[in-house]
Motif scaffolding. Structure first.
Motif, PDB file in Angstrom:
ATOM      1  N   HIS A  17      -0.396   6.694  -7.245  1.00 40.35           N
ATOM      2  CA  HIS A  17      -1.531   6.140  -7.981  1.00 40.35           C
ATOM      3  C   HIS A  17      -2.787   6.925  -7.619  1.00 40.35           C
ATOM      4  N   ALA A  45       3.145  -1.282  -7.345  1.00 42.75           N
ATOM      5  CA  ALA A  45       3.036  -1.376  -5.882  1.00 42.75           C
ATOM      6  C   ALA A  45       3.799  -2.595  -5.362  1.00 42.75           C
ATOM      7  N   GLU A  66       0.827  -1.209   0.000  1.00 40.09           N
ATOM      8  CA  GLU A  66       0.000   0.000   0.000  1.00 40.09           C
ATOM      9  C   GLU A  66       0.861   1.258   0.000  1.00 40.09           C
ATOM     10  N   GLU A 104      -7.344   1.456  -3.668  1.00 45.50           N
ATOM     11  CA  GLU A 104      -6.760   0.262  -4.246  1.00 45.50           C
ATOM     12  C   GLU A 104      -6.626  -0.750  -3.124  1.00 45.50           C
ATOM     13  N   HIS A 164       1.562   2.017  -3.526  1.00 48.58           N
ATOM     14  CA  HIS A 164       0.521   2.812  -4.194  1.00 48.58           C
ATOM     15  C   HIS A 164       0.680   4.295  -3.854  1.00 48.58           C
ATOM     16  N   GLU A 205      -0.574  -0.607 -12.129  1.00 46.03           N
ATOM     17  CA  GLU A 205      -0.400  -0.117 -10.764  1.00 46.03           C
ATOM     18  C   GLU A 205      -0.112  -1.225  -9.754  1.00 46.03           C
ATOM     19  N   GLU A 206      -0.691  -2.400  -9.942  1.00 42.58           N
ATOM     20  CA  GLU A 206      -0.405  -3.501  -9.013  1.00 42.58           C
ATOM     21  C   GLU A 206       1.044  -3.963  -9.161  1.00 42.58           C
TER      22      GLU A 206
END
Length: 149
Positions: free
Chosen positions: A82, A105, A74, A87, A77, A101-102
């Motif tokens: 992001h 992260a 997290e 998320e 992110h 984005e995943e």
């Protein structure tokens, strides 16, 4: 899309500034509050921004190990900026993805937890990953060639 190099540099910058690789201490040093809540069986954590204030919520159903890497994810992110609000990392999406984005992260989480680690201090990859609180599903985010040099 952020580059691997940018993500690694950002993770190092955050750790250097906070003086630690511990995601909870990074939250404290950077003023990002984290909370615990029952998020059900699937959601492990999420990052959200309310009134321009970022925060991380971790599941009370996670183990301590899961909360440590969930918090790192997290933070990824957050520091990768992001734009989505809320998320989340869930038990069903813990797998390797190579874009988006995943990916960013997860890459940030791994780079943050490995920053300053000498791979030669460990007999096996598994020992290194356990010491650094990196889950087995995230091994593909580790650039072993750069780590071992």
């Amino acid at each position: 899309m952020l580059t691997k190099e940018w993500i690694k540099h950002k993770a190092h910058e955050v750790i250097y500034s906070a003086g630690t690789r511990d995601p909870f201490k990074i939250c404290e040093a950077t003023g990002i509050p984290y909370y615990y809540d029952d998020l059900g069986n699937n959601i492990m954590a999420y990052h959200t921004i309310v009134c321009r204030v970022p925060s991380i919520v971790l599941s009370t159903r996670n183990t301590e190990f899961e909360n440590r890497y969930s918090c790192g994810h997290e933070l990824g992110h957050h520091f990768c900026r992001h734009k989505g609000n809320a998320e989340n990392l869930s038990r069903s999406n813990r797998r390797f993805v190579n874009f988006g984005e995943e990916y960013e992260a997860n890459k940030f989480m791994v780079d943050m937890m490995l920053d300053g680690i000498n791979a030669h201090d460990f007999e096996t990859k598994e020992q290194l990953m356990k010491y650094c609180h990196i889950p087995l599903w995230a091994e593909r985010y580790i650039d072993w060639n750069l780590l071992i040099e």
